[in-house]
Write an enzyme that holds these catalytic residues in place. Structure first.
Site, PDB file in Angstrom:
ATOM      1  N   ASP A  27       0.864  -1.184   0.000  1.00  0.00           N
ATOM      2  CA  ASP A  27       0.000   0.000   0.000  1.00  0.00           C
ATOM      3  C   ASP A  27       0.896   1.228   0.000  1.00  0.00           C
ATOM      4  OD1 ASP A  27      -2.930   1.036   0.473  1.00  0.00           O
ATOM      5  OD2 ASP A  27      -1.623   2.250   1.769  1.00  0.00           O
ATOM      6  N   GLU A  29       1.039   5.621   0.254  1.00  0.00           N
ATOM      7  CA  GLU A  29       0.410   6.913   0.496  1.00  0.00           C
ATOM      8  C   GLU A  29       1.121   7.912  -0.407  1.00  0.00           C
ATOM      9  OE1 GLU A  29      -2.281   7.106   2.150  1.00  0.00           O
ATOM     10  OE2 GLU A  29      -2.137   5.056   2.926  1.00  0.00           O
ATOM     11  N   HIS A 167      -5.496   4.830   6.447  1.00  0.00           N
ATOM     12  CA  HIS A 167      -4.788   5.645   5.465  1.00  0.00           C
ATOM     13  C   HIS A 167      -3.303   5.801   5.782  1.00  0.00           C
ATOM     14  CE1 HIS A 167      -8.382   6.647   3.204  1.00  0.00           C
ATOM     15  NE2 HIS A 167      -8.981   6.984   4.340  1.00  0.00           N
TER      16      HIS A 167
END
Length: 597
Positions: A27, A29, A167
């Protein structure tokens, strides 16, 4: 061979079991979703067989400030990344961590797109890893009644993930791991047990097509040809078997399997597999034998789903007619009478070559036979000086035989006079800045030259009664017997057995009669495949019965060709050889051609 109804194959036959796959769940950001956005954090979890085997996490300092809204959403501030490594420092360790793994991400095009772009910007090799998108997988597996959407937070809650996504890269990657495991449990109930199954499920490969993979079970792993069949009744009710498609491979089992997987993307092949009721295959001794047998089967059956090699016999030739005052004619068949040159793939290509010859030599261009004893009126080309007017039976008729002989010589021995014939015209067109006309003339001459190379390549092979040659193939040696340009026999042998096997093979190989006209005994395409093999690196000639040679000036190196066209040394023109001629031509000239003439 196999043409029965599909059965459920065993796991071992289908690919890599999911329990043996190492997944790297990643993942990112970022500062946004646009092209100018940058990575601010990388988080990844490596899992195998349901167990976590490693984790990776790092902040990344972007080249610009993080937008305020992104700081609020992710909690990653400019201050937090002030001392973080740049992407050039963070990406190599991640690439090493993920090497050899199947990449998994939630909305994979976003994350993997950033990773791929980073590799390209940093000059790092992109290995095109297998990618699994949990969003796509969830949409395939879960019912609309089960989840309201496929967002990560929704799926994490649905599968009772141990980590709540927030997040941040590592937390979201950990939550995605739980989502992945939950989805894999569900797909197991759908008969998906291997990585290949998973790819087919997400690519929406139909269950019927997947079930036919069992047809590949009996296929050997060596070279050979395969063909798909359709058994069914004709309009009159007669049952017959139709060959739908013919192919070849150096690994039959792997190639046949691919037709039933997500790797096969051709729409017409999807249709063919759906229509097919069976599959058969034939093991070949060598890769070249497989290529040749494929060509022969396509020529014999004209399968409707094969596009290439279906028109092996639809070639054109230029002929110097056998009459008192010969002329050029485009013909489809080489016979014993007349002088032939080619082949050409179309009538237009043959006519272009004829134009190049007419520009170099004042051959007559009128149709029909002329009398050798009764004069007739000349045409406008004679007035323009582009024809000797042999029809008038004067001086032109006496000089005509010499011109015809020059054309024969150009075809048989030396292309240079044809190339030189346009020097003055090319120079004039260039000075007058008529570049399009100059380009058209140049293209016509280059096409003439390429045909000369092809012509002599084929004729030299077709002139040999027998060639026996060998080359390394796998752990042994491939041996081929070639007679008049046709493959007559193929076998393999160990190093110590090569000469003995070659002698035995020559004794049992097909008897091939020499055809008329100096053309190969098989198809032109077969002879070109054979020539490509003979001219490849590592081929050793064991015996040659005949003279495998080209005339010295039948083909020129690129720099010499340019010099002939424009009359001086200059950078070589792009010859634009077809793929089957380019490297093979240069290799053949360098290693095998005997220069004569």
């Amino acid at each position: 061979m196999h043409d029965s109804q599909p059965q459920q194959p065993s796991f071992e036959e289908l690919g890599t079991h999911l329990s043996q796959v190492t997944f790297c769940v990643v993942d990112l950001e970022t500062t946004g979703g646009g092209k100018d956005s940058a990575i601010t954090e990388i988080g990844a979890v490596k899992v195998r067989g349901g167990e976590i085997v490693g984790e990776f996490q790092t902040l990344v300092r972007p080249h610009g400030p993080i937008p305020p809204m992104i700081q609020v959403l992710t909690g990653i501030t400019d201050l937090m990344v002030a001392d973080a490594p740049r992407l050039s420092q963070a990406m190599p360790p991640f690439a090493e961590f993920a090497a050899g793994c199947v990449l998994v991400a939630h909305n994979a095009p976003f994350d993997v797109g950033f990773i791929q772009r980073a590799h390209q910007e940093l000059g790092m090799p992109w290995r095109r890893p297998t990618v699994v998108d949990t969003v796509t997988l969830a949409r395939q597996v879960l019912l609309k009644e089960e989840v309201r959407n496929c967002k990560l937070a929704t799926l994490a809650a649905h599968f009772n993930a141990t980590t709540v996504p927030n997040h941040r890269a590592l937390s979201d990657a950990r939550a995605t791991v739980d989502v992945l495991h939950g989805l894999l449990e569900r797909v197991g109930n759908l008969g998906v047990h291997t990585l290949e199954d998973l790819g087919e499920l997400t690519a929406r490969v139909s269950p019927d097509r997947r079930a036919k993979r069992v047809w590949a079970k009996e296929a050997p792993e060596g070279p050979g040809v395969y063909w798909f069949l359709h058994d069914g009744p004709d309009a009159d009710g007669t049952r017959r078997s139709e060959v739908l498609y013919v192919g070849k491979s150096n690994n039959l089992r792997a190639r046949v399997r691919s037709y039933f997987s997500a790797s096969e993307q051709r729409g017409r092949i999807h249709e063919m597999v759906r229509v097919a009721t069976g599959l058969r295959f034939l093991r070949c001794s060598t890769h070249l034998e497989a290529e040749v047998r494929e060509l022969r089967m396509i020529a014999a059956h004209a399968p409707r789903y094969n596009r290439r090699s279906r028109n092996q016999k639809k070639l054109q030739w230029l002929k110097l007619t056998d009459e008192a005052f010969p002329r050029l004619s485009v013909v489809r068949k080489v016979t014993g009478k007349g002088t032939f040159w080619g082949p050409f793939s179309s009538t237009e290509a043959a006519q272009e070559a004829a134009m190049a010859i007419h520009e170099a030599y004042p051959l007559r261009q009128c149709g029909g036979r002329l009398s050798a004893t009764r004069p007739s009126q000349s045409c406008a080309l004679a007035e323009m000086g582009r024809c000797l007017a042999p029809c008038e039976l004067g001086d032109g008729a006496q000089r005509y035989a010499a011109v015809v002989e020059e054309v024969r010589r150009a075809w048989a021995l030396d292309v240079r006079p044809v190339l030189r014939s346009v020097r003055e015209r090319l120079g004039r067109l260039t000075q007058e800045e008529r570049f399009e006309e100059a380009a058209a003339v140049t293209e016509r001459l280059k096409a003439f030259y390429r045909t000369s190379v092809r012509h002599h390549r084929l004729r030299s092979l077709a002139a040999c009664r027998e060639i026996v040659a060998t080359a390394r193939e796998g752990t042994g040696w491939a041996i081929h017997v070639i007679r008049f340009g046709k493959l007559a026999g193929a076998a393999t042998a160990t190093t110590s057995e090569v000469r003995e096997v070659a002698r035995e093979l020559a004794g049992v190989s097909e008897t091939v009669l020499q055809p008329d006209g100096g053309i190969p005994a098989g198809s032109v395409e077969e002879a070109e495949r054979i020539a490509a093999w003979l001219e490849s690196d590592g081929v050793r000639l064991l015996s040659v019965d005949g003279e495998w040679s080209w005339p010295l000036h039948a083909g020129l190196e690129p720099e010499a060709l340019t010099a002939e066209l424009i009359g001086r040394r200059a950078p070589a023109l792009d010859l634009a050889f077809p793929p089957e001629l380019a490297d093979d031509h240069r290799a053949g000239r360098r290693r095998h051609r005997v220069r004569t003439g």
